[in-house]
Design a protein around this motif. Structure first.
Motif, PDB file in Angstrom:
ATOM      1  N   ALA A  26       0.848  -1.193   0.000  1.00 13.93           N
ATOM      2  CA  ALA A  26       0.000   0.000   0.000  1.00 13.93           C
ATOM      3  C   ALA A  26       0.882   1.240   0.000  1.00 13.93           C
ATOM      4  O   ALA A  26       2.003   1.243   0.516  1.00 13.93           O
ATOM      5  N   PRO A  36       0.637   5.933  -0.988  1.00 16.00           N
ATOM      6  CA  PRO A  36      -0.212   7.107  -1.199  1.00 16.00           C
ATOM      7  C   PRO A  36      -1.075   6.936  -2.452  1.00 16.00           C
ATOM      8  O   PRO A  36      -0.610   6.393  -3.463  1.00 16.00           O
ATOM      9  N   PRO A  37      -2.321   7.368  -2.418  1.00 16.40           N
ATOM     10  CA  PRO A  37      -3.231   7.198  -3.570  1.00 16.40           C
ATOM     11  C   PRO A  37      -2.646   7.778  -4.862  1.00 16.40           C
ATOM     12  O   PRO A  37      -2.145   8.904  -4.879  1.00 16.40           O
ATOM     13  N   GLY A  38      -2.685   6.984  -5.896  1.00 16.45           N
ATOM     14  CA  GLY A  38      -2.250   7.432  -7.208  1.00 16.45           C
ATOM     15  C   GLY A  38      -0.765   7.380  -7.467  1.00 16.45           C
ATOM     16  O   GLY A  38      -0.330   7.596  -8.605  1.00 16.45           O
ATOM     17  N   ARG A  39       0.035   7.083  -6.454  1.00 14.39           N
ATOM     18  CA  ARG A  39       1.486   7.115  -6.660  1.00 14.39           C
ATOM     19  C   ARG A  39       2.004   5.835  -7.302  1.00 14.39           C
ATOM     20  O   ARG A  39       2.959   5.864  -8.075  1.00 14.39           O
ATOM     21  N   SER A  63       1.298   2.191  -9.426  1.00 17.15           N
ATOM     22  CA  SER A  63       0.396   1.403 -10.256  1.00 17.15           C
ATOM     23  C   SER A  63       0.799  -0.061 -10.279  1.00 17.15           C
ATOM     24  O   SER A  63       0.000  -0.927 -10.626  1.00 17.15           O
ATOM     25  N   GLU A  87       1.408   1.065   9.122  1.00 12.23           N
ATOM     26  CA  GLU A  87       0.657   1.982   8.266  1.00 12.23           C
ATOM     27  C   GLU A  87       1.002   3.448   8.520  1.00 12.23           C
ATOM     28  O   GLU A  87       0.695   4.312   7.692  1.00 12.23           O
ATOM     29  N   ARG A 118      -6.706   2.728   4.698  1.00 13.63           N
ATOM     30  CA  ARG A 118      -7.398   3.909   4.164  1.00 13.63           C
ATOM     31  C   ARG A 118      -7.403   5.043   5.185  1.00 13.63           C
ATOM     32  O   ARG A 118      -7.249   6.218   4.821  1.00 13.63           O
ATOM     33  N   GLY A 167      -4.470   7.064   5.003  1.00  9.45           N
ATOM     34  CA  GLY A 167      -4.265   7.753   3.735  1.00  9.45           C
ATOM     35  C   GLY A 167      -3.542   6.928   2.697  1.00  9.45           C
ATOM     36  O   GLY A 167      -2.866   7.470   1.812  1.00  9.45           O
ATOM     37  N   LEU A 168      -3.690   5.580   2.743  1.00 15.93           N
ATOM     38  CA  LEU A 168      -2.992   4.699   1.822  1.00 15.93           C
ATOM     39  C   LEU A 168      -3.991   3.900   0.993  1.00 15.93           C
ATOM     40  O   LEU A 168      -5.128   3.692   1.414  1.00 15.93           O
ATOM     41  N   GLU A 169      -3.545   3.466  -0.188  1.00 18.49           N
ATOM     42  CA  GLU A 169      -4.363   2.582  -1.010  1.00 18.49           C
ATOM     43  C   GLU A 169      -3.547   1.359  -1.409  1.00 18.49           C
ATOM     44  O   GLU A 169      -2.330   1.432  -1.573  1.00 18.49           O
ATOM     45  N   PHE A 194      -2.077  -1.615  -3.723  1.00 22.00           N
ATOM     46  CA  PHE A 194      -1.695  -1.767  -5.126  1.00 22.00           C
ATOM     47  C   PHE A 194      -0.885  -3.056  -5.277  1.00 22.00           C
ATOM     48  O   PHE A 194      -0.391  -3.625  -4.308  1.00 22.00           O
TER      49      PHE A 194
END
Length: 279
Positions: free
Chosen positions: A95, A97-100, A102, A141, A163, A166-168, A170
Motif C-alpha cells: 500500500a 499514497p493514492p495514485g502514486r 500502479s 501503516e 485507508r 491515507g494509503l491505497e 496496489f
C-alpha cells in the motif's frame, strides 16, 4: 518425547491451545508457564513467541510447532509446513499514497516499511525489484505519514486501517497466510499421531451429525440431499415403512440441508456437534 512449540501469546495462542486440548493433550494452567510435560501422550510443550517458533524448529531444538505461514517464510530458514490448521487467515498486500503506485515496478529504489522484512525482501527479489526495507514491529501503516517509508507491506483484512492512514492497496497479493503446523528437516517420531489428532479436530469443526426419520421409499432422494462421507447409515424402525438415517454433513449450510430433508418428508431431524473424528 515429541517436542512441540506452541504460541504463548497473540492471535495464534488461544485457538492453538484449544485445538490441542480438543485433540486430547494437556494444557497449561498458568499463562506464564513456558514448559509443560504431557507424559500421558508422550509429548513436551514449549510456549514461545510466535515469531521465534520457526527458528527453534528449523534449528532442530524442537520437533514441530504451530505458527503462521507468514512467520515461517519470514525467517527464511529450513523449517517446512506440513499441515494447514484452518484458522488465523490473513492476506499481505502493498500500500502507498493514492495514485502514486500502479505496480510493483514503481517500488524500485524506494523504501518499504514492514514487520516482515524477510518475507517482503524475498518476494521482491524473485521479481527483480530492489528496495530499501524499513523493518518495523507494528503500526506499519504510519510509516509513510511519518516520512520513514514510501510504501508499506502489511496484513490486510478490510483495508480500513490503511485507508484511514491515507494509503491505497496496489500490486499483487504477497501471501495468503494462516496457522500451520511446521517441522524441521527430519521427521520426528510421534508427528503422525499429532497430525492425525489435529486433523480429527479440524474435521469435527467442519462437520456435524444429522439424524432423522424418513419413509423408506424416500431414502435414495434423501441421499441426493446429504450423501455423507462414504454413505449414510440407514437403520430399520419398528414401523417397517420408516427408517432412521444418520449422516455427516458440513456444518456450513446444515440448515439448508435440514429444510430440504423436511420438505422431502423427513421428521425428527436432529443435529449433533462432533467432538473429534478420524476419517
Amino acid at each position: 518425547m515429541l517436542r512441540i512449540a506452541v504460541p504463548n501469546k497473540g492471535s495464534l495462542s488461544e485457538t492453538a491451545a484449544d485445538m490441542l486440548a480438543e485433540a486430547g493433550y494437556a494444557g497449561r494452567r498458568d499463562s506464564k508457564q513456558l514448559h509443560l510435560i504431557d507424559s500421558a501422550n508422550d509429548v513436551e510443550f514449549f510456549f514461545l513467541r510466535p515469531r521465534d517458533i520457526a527458528t527453534y524448529v528449523a534449528l532442530g531444538a524442537l520437533d514441530v510447532g504451530i505458527t503462521g505461514r507468514d512467520l515461517l517464510l519470514d525467517v527464511r530458514m529450513p523449517a517446512r509446513e506440513i499441515e494447514t490448521l484452518g484458522f488465523a487467515d490473513s492476506t499481505f498486500r502493498f500500500a502507498g499514497p493514492p495514485g502514486r503506485f500502479s505496480g510493483l515496478e514503481d517500488l524500485e529504489g524506494l523504501r518499504v516499511a514492514t514487520a516482515y522484512p524477510g518475507l517482503v525482501d524475498a518476494f521482491l527479489d524473485e521479481r527483480g525489484i530492489a528496495v530499501d526495507i524499513v523493518p518495523l514491529d507494528g503500526a506499519v501503516e504510519s510509516a509513510v505519514q511519518l516520512g520513514v517509508a514510501d510504501a508499506v507491506a502489511d496484513v490486510v483484512s478490510t483495508g480500513t486501517t490503511l485507508r484511514q492512514a491515507g494509503l491505497e492497496i496496489f500490486g499483487p497479493v504477497l501471501l495468503e497466510s494462516e496457522a500451520v503446523l511446521i517441522a524441521g528437516p527430519k521427521d520426528a517420531e510421534g508427528t503422525e499421531t499429532l497430525l492425525r489428532r489435529l486433523r480429527g479436530v479440524m474435521v469435527a469443526r467442519q462437520y456435524v451429525m444429522v439424524d432423522y426419520d424418513l419413509p423408506a421409499h424416500l431414502v435414495d432422494r434423501a441421499v441426493e440431499i446429504a450423501s455423507g462421507i462414504e454413505s449414510p447409515t440407514v437403520s430399520p424402525l419398528r414401523d417397517p415403512e420408516w427408517v432412521a438415517v444418520r449422516v455427516m454433513v458440513p456444518r456450513k449450510g446444515v440448515n439448508r440441508v435440514m429444510d430440504d430433508l423436511y420438505e422431502l418428508g423427513a421428521r425428527a431431524i436432529l443435529v449433533t456437534a462432533i467432538d473429534n473424528a478420524r476419517l
